[in-house]
Design an enzyme around this catalytic site. Structure first.
Site, PDB file in Angstrom:
ATOM      1  NE  ARG A  91      -3.708  -2.281   2.513  1.00  0.00           N
ATOM      2  CZ  ARG A  91      -3.488  -3.437   3.099  1.00  0.00           C
ATOM      3  NH1 ARG A  91      -2.328  -3.655   3.682  1.00  0.00           N
ATOM      4  NH2 ARG A  91      -4.410  -4.369   3.111  1.00  0.00           N
ATOM      5  CG  ASP A 151      -6.724  -3.892   8.418  1.00  0.00           C
ATOM      6  OD1 ASP A 151      -6.015  -4.540   7.639  1.00  0.00           O
ATOM      7  OD2 ASP A 151      -6.995  -2.689   8.269  1.00  0.00           O
ATOM      8  NE  ARG A 154      -9.412  -8.158   4.849  1.00  0.00           N
ATOM      9  CZ  ARG A 154      -8.694  -7.360   4.079  1.00  0.00           C
ATOM     10  NH1 ARG A 154      -7.661  -6.690   4.594  1.00  0.00           N
ATOM     11  NH2 ARG A 154      -8.971  -7.222   2.795  1.00  0.00           N
ATOM     12  CG  HIS A 178      -5.411  -0.370   5.742  1.00  0.00           C
ATOM     13  ND1 HIS A 178      -5.895  -1.604   6.107  1.00  0.00           N
ATOM     14  CD2 HIS A 178      -5.700  -0.228   4.423  1.00  0.00           C
ATOM     15  CE1 HIS A 178      -6.456  -2.183   5.061  1.00  0.00           C
ATOM     16  NE2 HIS A 178      -6.346  -1.362   4.025  1.00  0.00           N
TER      17      HIS A 178
END
Length: 316
Positions: A91, A151, A154, A178
């Site tokens: 990212r 996250d 999840r 993140h």
């Protein structure tokens, strides 16, 4: 007195943006939804397609393909535009590309007279949220990143699956960047009020090593999904809708968003994923969890990594 009509402007109708729009309509979250994208034909097609399903929606949403001028009366602008993460790319690799894209987008939005709340989803989300705050000049409370909301979702899903408990009854957070330096807050993870650490201790068939595997799968989930289908979009779109509801319905919900730190967790002048109370005014306050020493060290490292990448870009 006429009720206020909520308007959400979505900038970027790629995989994430179009999934967000679809989920918004299915949940009837806003009265007006404006789609803005450089690819005019694709976005016009999305607006037509979504409108054709309105007979099946829980409530009516006025949807159209618009322009940055429509941001003037918007309560919320959701930013999903920018370059996508490619296989093998982190990212953070996206930072320079997307910071330049965001400068031009935010300048045009602010020129419209926009005075609402920004919700940023594009990666690297923590750095781009900081950039939007700087570019827009809005108060920090009204610039929010999706942070570690996905996250955390999840994490809750995998823990619920492991302990055979409804995901919604799992309370646990992923905080930090993140990305690769995020961390689980095991010291505050519980199911129905019972600490997960105690559940591991009390029942032999649960193993501490399994918990480490669960976190690894959370951290690396995007890589696994990108490898299989090219991009992640359903989960984050649903997370963005959850955030939108918290804002428009003034819920005071606690969600792990990318928020601006002003001394919390020992840091300032950075956007990073932490639990925060979200309502109609944006971020009401950050929830500062007392971290264990190792957790604090990992959080410090996450901040350090973000700063190292962000500072050269923001100062250039």
């Amino acid at each position: 007195m006429k009720n206020h009509v909520n308007r959400v402007v979505l900038v970027g109708t790629g995989f994430v943006g179009s999934s967000y729009a679809f989920a918004m309509v299915n949940q009837g979250v806003t009265e007006e939804l404006v789609l803005v994208d450089l690819n005019k034909e694709k976005s016009e097609g999305d607006a037509m397609d979504l409108n054709h399903g309105m007979a099946f929606a829980p409530s009516q949403t006025k949807i159209w393909f618009g322009s940055y001028a429509d941001c003037k009366d918007a309560d919320l602008v959701v930013l999903c535009a920018g370059a996508n993460q490619k296989p093998g790319e982190t990212r953070l690799d996206l930072v320079e590309k997307n910071t330049k894209i965001f400068k031009s987008i935010v300048d045009e939005i602010m020129a419209s007279g926009f005075d609402g709340i920004f919700l940023v989803a594009t990666n690297p989300v923590d750095i781009l949220t900081y950039a939007v705050w700087k570019f827009s000049g809005l108060p920090k409370e009204r610039v929010i990143g999706s942070g570690t909301i996905l996250d955390t979702a999840r994490f809750r899903f995998l823990l619920g699956d492991y302990f055979k408990v409804d995901t919604r009854n799992v309370h646990a957070y992923i905080i930090g960047e993140h990305g690769d330096t995020e961390l689980p807050v095991w010291s505050h993870a519980d199911i129905g009020g019972k600490p997960i650490a105690k559940m591991i201790k009390d029942q032999e068939h649960y193993k501490h090593d399994d918990l480490e595997d669960i976190f690894t799968n959370v951290r690396d989930a995007a890589y696994h999904i990108i490898q299989r289908k090219g991009a992640t979009y359903y989960g984050i779109a649903m997370g963005l809708v959850r955030l939108t509801k918290a804002i428009l319905q003034d819920e005071n919900s606690i969600l792990t968003v990318s928020a601006h730190l002003d001394g919390e967790y020992g840091h300032d002048d950075i956007y990073i994923g932490v639990p925060a109370i979200v309502n109609r005014n944006g971020i009401r306050e950050i929830v500062e969890l007392p971290l264990e020493k190792e957790e604090q060290q990992k959080f410090d490292h996450s901040v350090e990594v973000l700063r190292k990448v962000m500072d050269p870009v923001m100062k250039s």
